[in-house]
Design a protein around this motif. Sequence first.
Motif, short mmCIF file in Angstrom:
data_model
loop_
_atom_site.label_atom_id
_atom_site.label_comp_id
_atom_site.label_asym_id
_atom_site.label_seq_id
_atom_site.Cartn_x
_atom_site.Cartn_y
_atom_site.Cartn_z
N ARG A 169 2.57 9.90 12.33
CA ARG A 169 1.96 10.61 11.19
C ARG A 169 1.34 11.92 11.63
NH1 ARG A 169 -0.52 5.95 8.02
NH2 ARG A 169 0.82 4.23 8.64
N HIS A 173 0.86 -1.19 0.00
CA HIS A 173 0.00 0.00 0.00
C HIS A 173 0.89 1.24 0.00
CE1 HIS A 173 1.23 -0.38 4.17
NE2 HIS A 173 1.07 0.93 4.23
N HIS A 210 -5.61 0.17 3.55
CA HIS A 210 -4.64 -0.82 4.02
C HIS A 210 -5.28 -2.20 4.00
CE1 HIS A 210 -2.70 2.67 5.62
NE2 HIS A 210 -1.70 1.95 6.07
N HIS A 219 4.57 0.06 -0.28
CA HIS A 219 5.43 -0.70 0.63
C HIS A 219 4.59 -1.72 1.38
CE1 HIS A 219 4.12 2.91 2.94
NE2 HIS A 219 3.87 1.99 3.86
N ASP A 228 0.99 5.13 1.88
CA ASP A 228 0.35 5.96 2.89
C ASP A 228 0.06 7.31 2.24
OD1 ASP A 228 0.37 4.08 5.04
OD2 ASP A 228 2.52 4.35 5.15
FE LIG Z 1 2.47 2.09 5.42
#
Ligand SMILES: [Fe+2]
Length: 214
Positions: A202, A127, A213, A184, A129
């Motif tokens: 984050r 996925h 995800h 990743h 981010d």
């Molecule tokens: Fe991630």
Amino acid sequence: MQSSFFDQQLDSPSVYRLPMHDAEVIYIPNWLAAEKATQYYHKLAESLVWRQDTIRLYGKEHLIPRQQCWYGDSGAVYQYSGLDLTPLPWTEELQALKQACESASDAQFNSVLANWYQHGQHSMGMHSDDEPELGAQPTIASLSLGAERNFIFKHKRDKTRHSVLLEHGSLLIMAGMTQDHWQHGLNKTVKPIGGRINLTFRQIVHDHSTTNHR
Ligand SMILES: [Fe+2]
Ligand SMILES: O=C(O)CCC(=O)C(=O)O
């Protein structure tokens, strides 16, 4: 890295920039000394409120292949395959690690996703981010505690692969265009390995959005 902050970091012999195009990823092994990292692993394993959620993918229910939890400032709500992750309040340890990660990456964080891979069959699908609530070109600081796992990057367009072994106490910082161009993830392994806890710090810039995800 473009910013002088990262250039400065890279002057240190213990900070490595990964040789990836269209990306800014730095890897810092032994960012936490092994003993300290072990203490954090045990403390977080026993004190965080872990859950193994079920997500709905293409109309089917799946148990996600790991334990996870979400901590942060009260506004930092994260929506995730139909799950509403309202942050739990910072614990003392997470707060201390957040501050250290902010100094290491010259960024601000208001939340952390904790993942606990209890054995080799726990994993995370590929996925990026890149959810809207992370804003453009997010900086994400990822701390690894416990068993070493291979972290795999795959370029979205040219399919180039790159992998890095995420060691106990290491910090991986992903910044710039990394999420725009690369996915990743962590594969399962049949090796008999112990548990690993990963914290990704984050900055949520909007309160609500969706993520994908697996
Ligand atoms: Fe991630
Ligand atoms: O466990 C890891 O190293 C990565 C976790 C990750 O990619 C995520 O939480 O988005």
